[in-house]
Design a protein around this motif. Structure first.
Motif, short mmCIF file in Angstrom:
data_model
loop_
_atom_site.label_atom_id
_atom_site.label_comp_id
_atom_site.label_asym_id
_atom_site.label_seq_id
_atom_site.Cartn_x
_atom_site.Cartn_y
_atom_site.Cartn_z
N ASP A 119 27.15 -9.80 15.51
CA ASP A 119 27.87 -8.58 15.91
C ASP A 119 28.39 -8.71 17.34
N ARG A 180 33.17 -7.95 9.51
CA ARG A 180 33.41 -6.52 9.74
C ARG A 180 33.44 -5.73 8.43
N ARG A 183 29.94 -5.31 7.10
CA ARG A 183 29.15 -4.38 7.95
C ARG A 183 29.55 -2.93 7.66
N GLN A 184 30.80 -2.70 7.32
CA GLN A 184 31.24 -1.32 7.03
C GLN A 184 30.71 -0.83 5.70
N THR A 185 30.48 -1.73 4.76
CA THR A 185 29.98 -1.31 3.45
C THR A 185 28.46 -1.25 3.36
#
Length: 186
Positions: A119, A180, A183-185
């Motif tokens: 991250d 990314r 990480r959003q899901t």
């Protein structure tokens, strides 16, 4: 000094610096045989001077923005580390790695710690591609690559000479857009 929580179990990620050479050596000594199954670190860090020199190498890499090392602590005890063995901000690439002593195994510490450093690399340093080089025989490390959503790019046959024997190395990677999106899901 700062610490980043790795979850509700009290595990923390902290920088490892040359002044911690004694603690680092004790950690390597506790896990020497286990770590040494796939990692040459126990052959490099053998005494206090070599421990300090190894950590100084990473302090220099950090200062040059070319790599870094962070320790994983549980209950105030150093049990492992995650690293960027190399980082090329110009090319926007990095190679991550890890190790644990037996006391840290089976708790998801490496996966959690590597998520933190990826991250940081992607969001703060603009890294586009993070690689994970691993011996084909190192199933736990391959499992980490899978849990992180990395893609297996290929195998370098017999490319890694370790303790007199040639080993295949796998290269896994994740690209910033995929990282990314995942990480959003989650």
């Amino acid at each position: 000094m700062y610490a980043i929580s790795l979850g509700d179990d009290g595990a923390e990620l902290r920088p490892l610096e040359p002044w911690q050479a004694e603690e680092f050596l004790a950690h390597i000594d506790r896990g020497r045989e286990f770590i040494g199954q796939h990692n040459r670190l126990p052959d490099i860090v053998t005494d206090l001077a070599s421990s300090r020199a190894f950590l100084q190498t990473y302090a220099d890499k950090t200062a040059a923005d070319a790599g870094r090392i962070c320790g994983i602590w549980t209950d105030g005890k150093l049990v492992g580390a995650v690293i960027f063995r190399r980082m090329d901000v110009g090319q926007r690439t990095a190679e991550a790695g890890c190790w644990l002593e037996p006391a840290g195994v089976g708790k998801g510490l490496v996966t959690r710690a590597v998520r933190v450093i990826i991250d940081w690399a992607v969001e703060e340093r603009g890294i586009h591609r993070v690689e994970w080089w691993v011996s084909s025989a190192n199933e736990p490390s391959i499992a980490v690559a899978r849990r992180l959503g990395m893609t297996k790019d290929g195998v370098l046959r017999e490319s890694y000479l370790y303790r007199g024997k040639r080993h295949d190395e796998e290269i896994w990677s994740v690209l910033a857009p995929d990282w990314r999106a995942a990480r959003q899901t989650s």
